[in-house]
Scaffold this active site. Structure first.
Site, short mmCIF file in Angstrom:
data_model
loop_
_atom_site.label_atom_id
_atom_site.label_comp_id
_atom_site.label_asym_id
_atom_site.label_seq_id
_atom_site.Cartn_x
_atom_site.Cartn_y
_atom_site.Cartn_z
N TYR A 94 0.86 -1.19 0.00
CA TYR A 94 0.00 0.00 0.00
C TYR A 94 0.89 1.24 0.00
CZ TYR A 94 -4.18 -2.75 1.18
OH TYR A 94 -5.23 -3.63 1.15
N ASP A 270 -6.45 7.46 5.05
CA ASP A 270 -5.28 7.08 4.25
C ASP A 270 -5.15 7.92 2.99
OD1 ASP A 270 -3.83 5.10 5.58
OD2 ASP A 270 -5.20 3.51 4.97
#
Length: 371
Positions: A94, A270
């Site tokens: 990620y 995020d």
């Protein structure tokens, strides 16, 4: 290929990039897997399990980064990890670059080939490598929200499901995607009164067919968001624009008018968050208060249930990891347009248009680097 998996070093991050089963998938195909000692120990994945799957142990992250052709992680590389990347080395993890210019600059400088789980697409649409963590985060958002509605955690002292004779809490969910759907399932199951907002009438129609009169669906616009948020005890932010910064749906002025002791859980943190008042927090210090409203903005929520999350993530990521190891990054990306969509940074260039636009870089199409 030598595939390396270092231990995660982000605050309270116990997930690991490769399970022993994933290691076995790679070693059975002739690849070498270098695991940092203790990488999975916190969730019961011990060094002996990795050795039995064919891995080689490395004493520290520096050894892993120095020897591996491809690094498989969970969370975005921290500054000291970015410094260990080298030109041509594959990073598969990620990244969430849009709200993180410092990480982006470090990855550009490294010259590495950086493939982001969150922008890899699926044959039927969607983001299949992001989906398992969105499922976990969506379910956790209700747990976290319910806990922080307790008075001792700073909330107004409301039980999410109420009791006979006392109304349940009103949960507002912004976004009816993967996060929103799983938050919805949990909130309905706990007996809350639930309103979900989305821009897609088709999506609202689907949710209405499944949940019927147990939920209220509303088309998302400035007025409906404001009205819902002001009446809410708990607001879940679950909106996503793939690869780009999340839209700020809830303004500072709206937060100032919310109920005192209400809770917001910004699952979109995020990607920068969908509340103007949000900033990223950690599991060690998960909340802060703005205008009497408790904000839970942990940027790696699934890390709290790290064992479940690790297995769910590996189920989604291992197929592409095998392809990258078998074929090398250029051929793997040529052969699979869905994996190609995951390429965010390569050879010092920004190769994902939304990130390049948000951060002011020139955009270089991935195809131009694959010849």
């Amino acid at each position: 290929m030598t595939v390396g998996c270092p231990k995660e070093i982000k605050n309270h991050e116990y997930r690991v990039g490769l399970t022993p089963a994933s290691v076995r998938e790679l070693t059975s195909r002739g690849h070498k897997v270098l695991m940092q000692t203790g990488a999975g120990a916190a969730i019961g994945l011990l060094d002996e399990h990795y050795l039995a799957a064919g891995a080689t142990l490395a004493p520290d992250a520096a050894t892993v980064f120095a020897q591996a052709d491809m690094i498989v992680k969970v969370k975005e590389p921290q500054p000291q990890e970015c410094a260990m990347l080298r030109p041509g080395q594959i990073l598969y993890t990620y990244l969430h670059l849009a709200p993180d210019p410092k990480q982006t600059a470090a990855l550009v400088k490294s010259g590495a080939i950086c493939i982001a789980y969150e922008t890899v697409t699926g044959p039927g649409g969607g983001l299949p490598l992001l989906a398992p963590m969105s499922e976990v985060a969506g379910r956790m958002s209700i747990q976290a929200g319910a806990a922080h509605l307790e008075k001792s955690k700073g909330g107004m002292g409301v039980l999410l499901g109420g009791v006979p004779g006392v109304a349940p809490a009103h949960v507002v969910i912004l976004g009816g995607g993967v996060v929103g759907t799983h938050a919805l399932q949990m909130a309905v199951g706990m007996g809350a009164r639930v309103t979900v907002l989305d821009k897609s009438v088709d999506r609202l129609r689907q949710l209405d067919l499944v949940f019927g009169n147990r939920i209220s669906t509303q088309y998302s616009n400035v007025q409906s968001v404001e009205e819902a948020v002001l009446s809410a005890d708990l607001v879940i932010g679950g909106v996503l624009i793939p690869g780009a910064s999340a839209p700020k749906l809830v303004t500072r002025a709206m937060v100032a008018r919310m109920k005192k002791g209400a809770v917001v859980v910004d699952v979109a943190i995020d990607q920068g968050g969908c509340f103007e008042t949000s900033h990223a927090t950690t599991h060690a210090d998960p909340t802060f208060v703005v205008d009497g409203v408790v904000h839970y903005c942990v940027a790696n929520m699934p890390g709290a249930v790290a064992r479940t999350s690790t297995f769910a993530l590996n189920n989604a990521t291992i197929g592409h990891a095998v392809a990258l190891a078998d074929k090398g990054w250029k051929q793997a990306l040529k052969d699979n347009p869905h994996l190609r969509a995951g390429l965010n940074v390569a050879q010092g260039q920004l190769t994902y248009e939304a990130v390049a636009r948000d951060l002011g870089y020139a955009y270089v199409p991935p195809d131009s680097l694959l010849s």
